[in-house]
Enzyme design. Structure first.
Site, PDB file in Angstrom:
ATOM      1  CD  GLU A 260       3.883  36.084  44.520  1.00  0.00           C
ATOM      2  OE1 GLU A 260       2.804  35.990  43.927  1.00  0.00           O
ATOM      3  OE2 GLU A 260       4.193  37.060  45.229  1.00  0.00           O
ATOM      4  CB  THR A 309       1.428  40.690  46.266  1.00  0.00           C
ATOM      5  OG1 THR A 309       1.570  39.427  45.629  1.00  0.00           O
ATOM      6  CG2 THR A 309       2.604  40.915  47.191  1.00  0.00           C
ATOM      7  CG  HIS A 426       4.374  35.903  40.192  1.00  0.00           C
ATOM      8  ND1 HIS A 426       3.559  36.032  39.094  1.00  0.00           N
ATOM      9  CD2 HIS A 426       4.082  36.952  41.006  1.00  0.00           C
ATOM     10  CE1 HIS A 426       2.816  37.109  39.236  1.00  0.00           C
ATOM     11  NE2 HIS A 426       3.099  37.682  40.391  1.00  0.00           N
ATOM     12  CG  ASP A 486       1.290  36.383  47.953  1.00  0.00           C
ATOM     13  OD1 ASP A 486       1.315  35.161  47.731  1.00  0.00           O
ATOM     14  OD2 ASP A 486       1.570  37.232  47.086  1.00  0.00           O
ATOM     15  CG  HIS A 487      -1.969  35.969  45.917  1.00  0.00           C
ATOM     16  ND1 HIS A 487      -1.680  35.166  44.829  1.00  0.00           N
ATOM     17  CD2 HIS A 487      -1.127  37.025  45.830  1.00  0.00           C
ATOM     18  CE1 HIS A 487      -0.710  35.706  44.113  1.00  0.00           C
ATOM     19  NE2 HIS A 487      -0.343  36.838  44.708  1.00  0.00           N
TER      20      HIS A 487
END
Length: 717
Positions: A260, A309, A426, A486-487
């Site tokens: 993440e 995501t 996150h 993911d990003h």
């Protein structure tokens, strides 16, 4: 006197209107607080929750105020109240079974609802459900027996209009407050829960109706002829697999580990504390990155849009992009046709598939989209022991998540295709206070950046513990483990505060640097291999699926996939971002600005050769995005049959009682069962999973009770 006052008020049209509106508002609040789990996280959100039903209630009920005939006016009020109550109550019943809200598509497919509820509908009723209907029953009887007298006087048109306008004003205020707490609420559509929580059930239904209409219009206008251009593009764009790499992981389990918000710069990064001592942020992931069993890519970029995501998942499972506006998972995930990795591997190689995620299944509409992708199982938060000490607003923390997942993973038949979605690293990265994580916080003016390294370190420890379990249980040698970011974790608006930590000057930071920071790890770890290396090939998330299929020995050429095998010698290495920016090994192009990657220099004037190279790359990037949009907006895969893949039937999938279903398959297969549980003589492998506290890792106090977090910015999941 008061009794007479209220009785007289009730005998007026406005009084009766007000009573019905207030009673319906109360029913909404009851449903929101008692029957729905909307994840209220702050007093401000409670305030919005209480406000949200008022505007649409007043707006809908005000329609009856324009009716002059008294009997028709009162009848209209009762009917409007009954219909809105029916919508609310239907969602209550549906939510009890599916933990989700009824969409327009579900309403249109009444058979799906009835098949989902069936004979079990009766057991979903509660004694207090009578409260949803008792007001209408009583008021209807009072009207019939004339205990409430009809007010013969019509409401003045300007009064009715004023009430309608007031409701519009209230909705504008509601939407403004919602956007303050959850920016881009309607654009990004994180979850249906969010729309209901912030804007109410009625708005959700209208919003979903508009989205459904737009999708159906695009779908209706598309035809088989539109697929021809996409097919021609794919045929010209696909590359031959690398013969040395094709099939090196044939027959192995696939384990995706979702890192993440993990950016490439974290790999090998060492954070200096206030005493100048360096701390390696992700030592275990670093060791994998450099392992001769890992094929790592140093120039892989995330390519997500507003779906974040879920966009990454879209690309990994399908090898096409998310949407230009909004998340594909929530807008088209339960409408479109897919030929995704779970279905491909199940039909071509007998794989069982599952997703593991310690958050609610409705987030990003996963509980429906996964069915359309062909996932056999989805273990969401309902399968985990989630409490305030081991979770935060985005779900279960990574260490307990990985540990608790074992009870399901060990029962899966091999080979399996699995995905583990971690969440602790996150935004806003405030899960740990200074020192609690056993890892220092950075010292910048931005607390988001300061906590980013500690949560990344926590993720690293969780991945290490999971790998240790895989080795002890015997899964490791028979698996390919794919790790991907993911990003971005740090948004562009914050990068200037990050600059000095990555060896750049805050004043010199520019758009080129922002683009370079979009690199994310992509690693294919293949136990038993000894030719692993770090490749400088440029690629993106859209390239992961064809790369994985070729590693597994599955030919991707018969599928509509827009990416290219990262190992292929014919890879064109043009990486398109969803916003139109693109990167090649030589150039980074942002709008009309062209930067030279080697130096970061902005090229004010291009030579003819440079201009030609840039335009060729620009055409490749824009064409890839256009082909993806045509494919998804037109749902063109419904016309594609050349792959030979049997269509996925989402109605065949039910994500309840997953463990019981896996155990039933083990029992049915008997000695032929290939699960780890069976391989260990029908004994659990859960005791093989070892997890350490921070005290054991660092000699500091365990931080399990320091994991509360709140967030309200746009750069969320």
């Amino acid at each position: 006197m008061k009794h007479n006052y209220y009785k007289n008020l009730l005998n007026t049209r406005l009084g009766f209107f007000t009573l019905l509106a207030v009673l319906f508002w109360i029913k909404n609040i009851m449903a929101y607080l008692v029957d729905f789990n909307l994840g209220i996280e702050s007093p401000f959100q409670y305030f919005i929750l209480f406000l949200s039903p008022i505007a649409t209630t007043v707006f809908l009920f005000s329609a009856a105020l324009y009716v002059k005939n008294p009997k028709r006016a009162y009848t209209a009020l009762i009917i409007i109240s009954a219909l809105t109550t029916l919508l609310l109550f239907s969602n209550v019943i549906y939510y009890r079974e599916f933990t989700d809200f009824i969409t327009v598509n579900t309403m249109l497919g009444a058979g799906k609802v009835s098949s989902g509820l069936g004979e079990s509908a009766l057991r979903m009723f509660r004694p207090y459900d009578v409260l949803y209907w008792i007001d209408l029953i009583i008021l209807s009887l009072l009207l019939i027996f004339k205990k409430i007298k009809l007010d013969e006087r019509p409401i003045k048109a300007r009064t009715a209009l004023a009430i309608t306008c007031f409701s519009v004003f209230l909705f504008s205020a509601n939407l403004t407050l919602a956007e303050m707490d959850r920016p881009e609420l309607l654009k990004r559509t994180f979850s249906r829960d969010h729309i209901v929580k912030y804007l109410g059930m009625n708005v959700f239904t209208v919003y979903d109706g508009v989205q459904t209409y737009n999708a159906n219009q695009r779908r209706a206008q598309a035809s088989e002829n539109d697929l021809v251009d996409v097919q021609n593009y794919v045929k010209d764009h696909q590359t031959e697999p690398n013969k040395d790499m094709f099939g090196v992981a044939k027959g192995k389990n696939v384990i995706y580990i979702h890192l993440e918000s993990f950016q490439q710069f974290l790999v090998d990064y060492k954070l200096k504390d206030e005493n100048g001592v360096e701390h390696e942020v992700t030592p275990f992931i670093n060791s994998l990155y450099h392992s001769n069993e890992t094929f790592s890519f140093s120039n892989a970029f995330h390519q997500v849009g507003s779906g974040k995501t879920s966009d990454a998942e879209t690309m990994l499972e399908n090898s096409f992009f998310g949407l230009g506006q909004g998340p594909l998972f929530t807008q088209l995930g339960d409408k479109n046709t897919f030929q995704a990795a779970p279905a491909i591997l199940e039909q071509e190689a007998g794989y069982t598939s599952a997703v593991f995620h310690g958050n609610g299944g409705a987030f990003w509409n996963r509980n429906e989209t996964y069915k359309h992708l062909g996932y056999n199982y989805f273990f969401d938060a309902s399968y985990y022991d989630v409490n305030e000490n081991n979770s935060f607003q985005y779900g279960l923390h990574d260490k307990p998540f990985m540990e608790q997942s074992v009870k399901y993973l060990e029962h899966m038949q091999q080979p399996f295709y699995s995905k583990f979605i971690a969440v602790t690293n996150h935004y806003p990265y405030s899960q740990f206070k200074d020192g609690d994580a056993g890892f220092p916080l950075a010292k910048t003016p931005d607390p988001t950046i300061n906590g980013y390294f500690a949560t990344a370190n926590y993720l690293d420890k969780a991945v290490e513990e999971f790998f240790n379990y895989l080795k002890k249980s015997g899964l490791y040698e028979n698996s390919i483990i794919v790790m991907y970011g993911d990003h971005y974790g740090i948004s562009n608006s914050r990068n200037k505060y990050l600059a000095e930590l990555v060896g750049k000057s805050k004043d010199d930071w520019n758009d080129f640097d922002d683009a370079q920071m979009q690199r994310v790890p992509v690693m294919f770890h293949v136990p038993g291999q000894n030719k692993g290396k770090i490749s400088d090939t440029y690629g993106g998330q859209i390239d992961i699926l064809p790369t994985l299929l070729h590693l597994l020995g599955v030919d991707s050429s018969k599928y509509i996939q827009l990416g290219q095998d990262l190992f292929s010698k014919g890879n064109d290495q043009v990486v398109a971002f969803r916003n139109g920016t693109f990167v090649t090994p030589k150039y980074t192009v942002i709008g009309q600005s062209v930067y030279l990657n080697e130096t970061g220099e902005l090229l004010e004037t291009l030579t003819d050769d440079q201009a030609s190279e840039v335009e060729i790359a620009r055409d490749k990037a824009s064409t890839q995005l256009n082909m993806s949009d045509a494919l998804t907006n037109g749902d063109l895969l419904r016309f594609y049959t050349e792959s030979g893949l049997e269509p996925v039937k989402p109605e065949d999938y039910d994500y309840k009682n997953g463990l019981e279903k896996l155990e039933a398959i083990e029992k049915e297969k008997g000695n032929k069962s290939t699960s780890v549980y069976s391989k260990h003589g029908n004994k659990s492998t859960q005791d093989m999973y070892e997890t350490k506290t921070y005290q054991e890792y660092y000699g500091t106090e365990d931080s399990k009770n320091s994991t509360n977090s709140s967030s309200s910015e746009a750069d969320k999941k």
